[in-house]
Design a protein around this motif. Structure first.
Motif, PDB file in Angstrom:
ATOM      1  N   UNK A  23      34.428  36.853  17.401  1.00  0.00           N
ATOM      2  CA  UNK A  23      35.557  37.055  17.455  1.00  0.00           C
ATOM      3  C   UNK A  23      35.701  38.243  16.488  1.00  0.00           C
ATOM      4  N   UNK A  24      34.901  38.211  15.524  1.00  0.00           N
ATOM      5  CA  UNK A  24      34.853  39.589  14.662  1.00  0.00           C
ATOM      6  C   UNK A  24      34.263  40.618  15.315  1.00  0.00           C
ATOM      7  N   UNK A  25      33.322  40.682  16.147  1.00  0.00           N
ATOM      8  CA  UNK A  25      32.980  41.919  16.769  1.00  0.00           C
ATOM      9  C   UNK A  25      33.811  42.467  17.718  1.00  0.00           C
ATOM     10  N   UNK A  26      34.609  41.383  18.377  1.00  0.00           N
ATOM     11  CA  UNK A  26      35.997  41.792  19.276  1.00  0.00           C
ATOM     12  C   UNK A  26      36.938  42.314  18.507  1.00  0.00           C
ATOM     13  N   UNK A  27      36.946  42.011  17.202  1.00  0.00           N
ATOM     14  CA  UNK A  27      38.237  42.244  16.404  1.00  0.00           C
ATOM     15  C   UNK A  27      38.068  43.791  15.988  1.00  0.00           C
ATOM     16  N   UNK A  28      36.708  44.070  15.871  1.00  0.00           N
ATOM     17  CA  UNK A  28      36.331  45.113  15.148  1.00  0.00           C
ATOM     18  C   UNK A  28      36.313  46.395  16.445  1.00  0.00           C
ATOM     19  N   UNK A  29      35.915  45.966  17.593  1.00  0.00           N
ATOM     20  CA  UNK A  29      35.841  46.613  18.844  1.00  0.00           C
ATOM     21  C   UNK A  29      37.148  47.072  19.298  1.00  0.00           C
ATOM     22  N   UNK A  30      38.254  46.207  19.273  1.00  0.00           N
ATOM     23  CA  UNK A  30      39.380  46.364  19.906  1.00  0.00           C
ATOM     24  C   UNK A  30      40.598  46.519  18.843  1.00  0.00           C
ATOM     25  N   UNK A  31      40.340  46.198  17.918  1.00  0.00           N
ATOM     26  CA  UNK A  31      41.486  46.373  16.871  1.00  0.00           C
ATOM     27  C   UNK A  31      42.351  45.223  16.969  1.00  0.00           C
ATOM     28  N   UNK A  32      42.242  44.185  17.656  1.00  0.00           N
ATOM     29  CA  UNK A  32      43.285  43.206  18.187  1.00  0.00           C
ATOM     30  C   UNK A  32      42.611  41.916  17.859  1.00  0.00           C
ATOM     31  N   UNK A  33      43.214  41.011  17.118  1.00  0.00           N
ATOM     32  CA  UNK A  33      42.585  39.856  16.740  1.00  0.00           C
ATOM     33  C   UNK A  33      42.650  39.035  18.078  1.00  0.00           C
ATOM     34  N   UNK A  34      43.767  38.930  18.859  1.00  0.00           N
ATOM     35  CA  UNK A  34      44.040  38.213  20.099  1.00  0.00           C
ATOM     36  C   UNK A  34      43.049  38.570  21.061  1.00  0.00           C
ATOM     37  N   UNK A  35      42.908  39.894  21.013  1.00  0.00           N
ATOM     38  CA  UNK A  35      41.882  40.252  22.389  1.00  0.00           C
ATOM     39  C   UNK A  35      40.462  40.152  22.102  1.00  0.00           C
ATOM     40  N   UNK A  36      40.276  40.114  20.706  1.00  0.00           N
ATOM     41  CA  UNK A  36      38.905  39.873  20.225  1.00  0.00           C
ATOM     42  C   UNK A  36      38.724  38.402  20.368  1.00  0.00           C
ATOM     43  N   UNK A  37      39.523  37.607  20.181  1.00  0.00           N
ATOM     44  CA  UNK A  37      39.565  36.115  20.077  1.00  0.00           C
ATOM     45  C   UNK A  37      39.372  35.917  21.560  1.00  0.00           C
ATOM     46  N   UNK A  38      40.067  36.351  22.762  1.00  0.00           N
ATOM     47  CA  UNK A  38      40.077  35.861  24.030  1.00  0.00           C
ATOM     48  C   UNK A  38      38.624  36.194  24.495  1.00  0.00           C
ATOM     49  N   UNK A  39      38.161  37.409  24.310  1.00  0.00           N
ATOM     50  CA  UNK A  39      36.894  37.677  24.767  1.00  0.00           C
ATOM     51  C   UNK A  39      35.706  36.972  24.100  1.00  0.00           C
ATOM     52  N   UNK A  40      35.738  36.610  22.878  1.00  0.00           N
ATOM     53  CA  UNK A  40      35.151  35.673  22.268  1.00  0.00           C
ATOM     54  C   UNK A  40      34.936  34.123  22.758  1.00  0.00           C
ATOM     55  N   UNK A  41      36.422  33.621  23.128  1.00  0.00           N
ATOM     56  CA  UNK A  41      36.475  32.048  23.901  1.00  0.00           C
ATOM     57  C   UNK A  41      35.653  32.431  25.254  1.00  0.00           C
ATOM     58  N   UNK A  42      36.009  33.367  26.076  1.00  0.00           N
ATOM     59  CA  UNK A  42      35.250  33.497  27.501  1.00  0.00           C
ATOM     60  C   UNK A  42      33.963  33.510  27.229  1.00  0.00           C
ATOM     61  N   UNK A  43      33.444  34.637  26.254  1.00  0.00           N
ATOM     62  CA  UNK A  43      31.836  34.564  26.121  1.00  0.00           C
ATOM     63  C   UNK A  43      31.412  33.156  25.642  1.00  0.00           C
TER      64      UNK A  43
END
Length: 67
Positions: A23-43
């Motif tokens: 989630x943290x990596x996704x947030x940093x990479x995308x700038x979006x907590x929602x998109x970062x969280x979704x990537x993290x959930x799928x992973x």
């Protein structure tokens, strides 16, 4: 041999830690907590499934065990 329950608990704890980091990596990479969280959930869902299968396969392999 490890019980199925122990394998699942280990997988859940490991994946909870991975979910937080992804989630943290996704947030940093995308700038979006929602998109970062979704990537993290799928992973995490894929990783959890694969880890449980991996642990159960290895639990049935006697190679390298003492006793």
């Amino acid at each position: 041999m490890e019980t199925r329950r122990r394998s699942v608990v280990k997988a859940l704890v490991w994946n909870a830690m991975g979910l937080a980091m992804m989630t943290l990596v996704g947030l940093i990479a995308t700038g979006s907590a929602a998109l970062g969280g979704m990537v993290a959930l799928v992973n995490t869902a894929i990783g959890l499934t694969m880890y449980v299968i991996y642990e159960r396969v290895w639990a049935g392999i006697s190679w390298g065990r003492n006793g």
